[in-house]
Design an enzyme around this catalytic site. Structure first.
Site, mmCIF file in Angstrom:
data_model
loop_
_atom_site.group_PDB
_atom_site.id
_atom_site.type_symbol
_atom_site.label_atom_id
_atom_site.label_comp_id
_atom_site.label_asym_id
_atom_site.label_seq_id
_atom_site.Cartn_x
_atom_site.Cartn_y
_atom_site.Cartn_z
ATOM 1 N N CYS A 67 0.847 -1.198 0.000
ATOM 2 C CA CYS A 67 0.000 0.000 0.000
ATOM 3 C C CYS A 67 0.883 1.249 0.000
ATOM 4 C CB CYS A 67 -0.899 -0.018 1.233
ATOM 5 S SG CYS A 67 -2.002 1.405 1.306
ATOM 6 N N CYS A 71 0.634 4.566 7.003
ATOM 7 C CA CYS A 71 0.015 4.394 8.327
ATOM 8 C C CYS A 71 0.971 3.588 9.213
ATOM 9 C CB CYS A 71 -1.330 3.681 8.201
ATOM 10 S SG CYS A 71 -2.372 4.376 6.894
ATOM 11 N N CYS A 74 0.472 -0.204 10.285
ATOM 12 C CA CYS A 74 -0.093 -1.181 9.344
ATOM 13 C C CYS A 74 0.927 -2.136 8.723
ATOM 14 C CB CYS A 74 -0.857 -0.445 8.241
ATOM 15 S SG CYS A 74 -1.769 -1.583 7.185
ATOM 16 N N CYS A 111 -17.092 -8.640 5.143
ATOM 17 C CA CYS A 111 -16.357 -7.385 4.934
ATOM 18 C C CYS A 111 -15.115 -7.662 4.102
ATOM 19 C CB CYS A 111 -15.906 -6.800 6.265
ATOM 20 S SG CYS A 111 -17.236 -6.590 7.427
ATOM 21 N N CYS A 142 -19.844 -5.347 3.274
ATOM 22 C CA CYS A 142 -19.094 -4.172 3.728
ATOM 23 C C CYS A 142 -17.776 -4.163 2.965
ATOM 24 C CB CYS A 142 -18.828 -4.276 5.230
ATOM 25 S SG CYS A 142 -17.811 -2.914 5.857
ATOM 26 N N CYS A 202 -19.311 2.656 8.482
ATOM 27 C CA CYS A 202 -18.588 1.981 9.550
ATOM 28 C C CYS A 202 -17.319 2.810 9.755
ATOM 29 C CB CYS A 202 -18.263 0.554 9.111
ATOM 30 S SG CYS A 202 -17.164 -0.325 10.224
ATOM 31 N N ARG A 274 -18.109 -1.960 17.641
ATOM 32 C CA ARG A 274 -17.446 -3.252 17.356
ATOM 33 C C ARG A 274 -16.141 -3.406 18.117
ATOM 34 N NH1 ARG A 274 -16.952 -3.832 11.712
ATOM 35 N NH2 ARG A 274 -19.069 -4.587 11.802
HETATM 36 N N1 SAM Z 1 -6.613 0.607 3.065
HETATM 37 C C1 SAM Z 1 -7.887 0.903 3.550
HETATM 38 C C2 SAM Z 1 -7.874 2.088 4.489
HETATM 39 O O1 SAM Z 1 -6.978 2.233 5.288
HETATM 40 O O2 SAM Z 1 -8.807 2.882 4.403
HETATM 41 C C3 SAM Z 1 -8.614 -0.255 4.178
HETATM 42 C C4 SAM Z 1 -7.913 -1.270 5.020
HETATM 43 S S1 SAM Z 1 -7.255 -0.737 6.555
HETATM 44 C C5 SAM Z 1 -6.317 -2.115 7.010
HETATM 45 C C6 SAM Z 1 -8.642 -0.671 7.653
HETATM 46 C C7 SAM Z 1 -8.405 -0.231 9.078
HETATM 47 O O3 SAM Z 1 -7.847 -1.292 9.823
HETATM 48 C C8 SAM Z 1 -7.455 0.926 9.338
HETATM 49 O O4 SAM Z 1 -8.055 2.159 9.108
HETATM 50 C C9 SAM Z 1 -7.125 0.747 10.801
HETATM 51 O O5 SAM Z 1 -8.034 1.467 11.604
HETATM 52 C C10 SAM Z 1 -7.298 -0.761 11.019
HETATM 53 N N2 SAM Z 1 -5.981 -1.397 11.264
HETATM 54 C C11 SAM Z 1 -5.040 -1.635 10.335
HETATM 55 N N3 SAM Z 1 -3.953 -2.188 10.901
HETATM 56 C C12 SAM Z 1 -4.208 -2.307 12.233
HETATM 57 C C13 SAM Z 1 -3.462 -2.785 13.334
HETATM 58 N N4 SAM Z 1 -2.227 -3.242 13.218
HETATM 59 N N5 SAM Z 1 -4.049 -2.779 14.553
HETATM 60 C C14 SAM Z 1 -5.307 -2.296 14.697
HETATM 61 N N6 SAM Z 1 -6.056 -1.824 13.677
HETATM 62 C C15 SAM Z 1 -5.520 -1.812 12.455
HETATM 63 FE FE1 SF4 Z 2 -2.789 1.186 3.406
HETATM 64 FE FE2 SF4 Z 2 -2.781 -0.022 5.762
HETATM 65 FE FE3 SF4 Z 2 -3.046 2.604 5.666
HETATM 66 FE FE4 SF4 Z 2 -5.066 1.012 4.788
HETATM 67 S S1 SF4 Z 2 -4.291 1.179 6.866
HETATM 68 S S2 SF4 Z 2 -4.255 2.828 3.795
HETATM 69 S S3 SF4 Z 2 -3.886 -0.698 3.971
HETATM 70 S S4 SF4 Z 2 -1.254 1.436 4.992
#
Ligand code: SAM
Ligand code: SF4
Ligand code: DTB
Length: 376
Positions: A67, A71, A74, A111, A142, A202, A274
């Site tokens: 990606c 973040c 992630c 989802c 979702c 959500c 949730r």
């Molecule tokens: N890429 C898309 C986005 O960020 O909008 C969708 C997938 S992203 C993995 C969805 C959500 O998962 C993130 O916004 C975050 O809140 C949560 N998430 C991701 N990694 C996580 C982690 N290591 N621990 C807890 N929540 C996590």
């Molecule tokens: Fe990409 Fe992870 Fe951020 Fe979603 S949460 S935008 S998958 S880096």
């Protein structure tokens, strides 16, 4: 007068749903003694929901890793070396197999998540096909695909997508410490496009990223003061991923996590809250406290997107031990819907994965109900 009647008589009035929460009010809720906060949250919960019904969703990563966003929590960000196996967009056929399996195990919502900044136009036909076909199986749908344009939101809505997940993640003040490639306003913009297209939202965040209580207050204030509350509010506990900048962040006090659930329940009384990522790191007692504090939705299935979730057998036992039953989406507050589902399972001789022995607690309630009527 019986204890049950006394409790009912002294029940507070149902408070109107608000969208004008002040920071000091939210701070005051967080600062309540733990028992007082949980009592308030549980009271609000029972005014709006069956407190023993939990909505059950299953997650699937339809496109994994690489990606472009940064973040810091992630596993899927291309900015960090997390040793994740990357995968292109899954074939529709494979997604449908997974959805079918999730349905058989008792999930009512499927989802689908993609590690995108936003979907490319050439991906949209596949994604829309997934929505249409999963819906045709009789499940709620979702998706979480990153930022959406108004046009993309419109296409997803037209295909029948029920919910779009897009999290604010943290407070506006702490956000810059966590993500630099997408702004808070970008996120609010996507939520507005989803709402304008007529889909359910959500939206929630992550707790335990080194933020302080003011940031948890700020996140919940943002969510609670949206023009309409998100129908579903995922509260994730950070899953620490090796290789990410947050891999070694200090553990959060678990009671602070439960407090966050309780405050979310009070601020957004009609939303599903949730208990989302991080359940694998929680013991059963902590999860039970979260359900008492107003959490009424979980991800079910042994995998979230890239990390582990509790085993399904473990969740079945936990539901059974707590007398919790899964919510039937056909009627979000009805015991009859659950009974219909049970009857259907019995008639088709299928094992009822999540309805595991739930009748015993239902019978117990019936007996206790008769008893308090006799006592009166
Ligand atoms: N890429 C898309 C986005 O960020 O909008 C969708 C997938 S992203 C993995 C969805 C959500 O998962 C993130 O916004 C975050 O809140 C949560 N998430 C991701 N990694 C996580 C982690 N290591 N621990 C807890 N929540 C996590
Ligand atoms: Fe990409 Fe992870 Fe951020 Fe979603 S949460 S935008 S998958 S880096
Ligand atoms: C949400 O708030 N939590 C889910 C869902 N929305 C998409 C994702 C949790 C991801 C946890 C880390 C992982 O498995 O990669």
């Amino acid at each position: 007068m019986t204890a049950v009647q006394t409790t009912l008589k002294s029940s507070p009035e149902v408070v109107a749903v608000r969208h004008d929460w002040r920071r000091d009010e939210i701070e005051a809720l967080f600062a309540l003694p733990f028992n007082d906060l949980l009592f308030r949250a549980a009271t609000v919960h029972r005014q709006h929901f069956d407190p023993n019904a939990v909505q059950v969703s299953t997650l699937l990563s339809i496109k994994t890793g690489a990606c472009p966003e940064d973040c810091k929590y992630c596993s899927q960000s291309g900015h960090y070396n997390t040793e994740l196996e990357k995968e292109k967009l899954l074939e529709v056929k494979k997604v449908l197999e997974e959805a079918r399996a999730a349905k058989e195990k008792g999930a009512s919502r499927f989802c689908m998540g993609a590690a995108w900044r936003s979907p490319r136009d050439k991906d949209m036909p596949y994604v829309l096909d997934m929505v249409r076909q999963v819906k045709a199986m009789g499940m709620e749908t979702c998706m979480t695909l990153g930022m959406l344009s108004p046009e993309q939101a419109g296409q997803l809505a037209e295909a029948g997508l029920d919910y779009y997940n897009h999290n604010l993640d943290t407070s506006p003040e702490y956000y810059g410490q966590i993500i630099s490639t997408r702004s808070y306003n970008d996120r609010l913009g996507t939520l507005a496009h989803v709402r304008d297209a007529g889909m359910k939202i959500c939206a929630g965040g992550i707790i335990g990223m080194g933020e302080d209580r003011r940031d948890r207050v700020g996140l919940l204030q943002q969510l609670a003061n949206l023009p309409a509350h998100p129908e579903s509010v995922p509260i994730n506990m950070l899953v620490k991923i090796k290789g990410t900048p947050l891999a070694d962040v200090a553990d959060l006090d678990h009671f602070e996590f439960v407090r966050t659930i309780a405050v979310a329940r009070i601020l957004m009384p009609e939303s599903f809250v949730r208990l989302s990522a991080g359940r694998q790191e929680m013991n059963d007692e902590m999860q039970a406290l979260c359900f008492f504090a107003g959490a009424n939705s979980i991800f079910y299935g042994e995998r979230l997107l890239t990390t582990d979730n509790p085993e399904t057998g473990h969740d079945q036992k936990l539901f059974n031990r707590l007398g919790i039953h899964p919510l039937d989406p056909r009627d979000e507050c009805s015991d009859e819907a659950t009974e219909d589902a049970l009857l259907g399972q019995v008639q088709s001789q299928q094992p009822a994965p999540l309805y595991y022995d739930a009748m015993s607690s239902r019978e117990a309630k019936a007996v206790l109900g008769k008893r308090s009527a006799q006592d009166a």
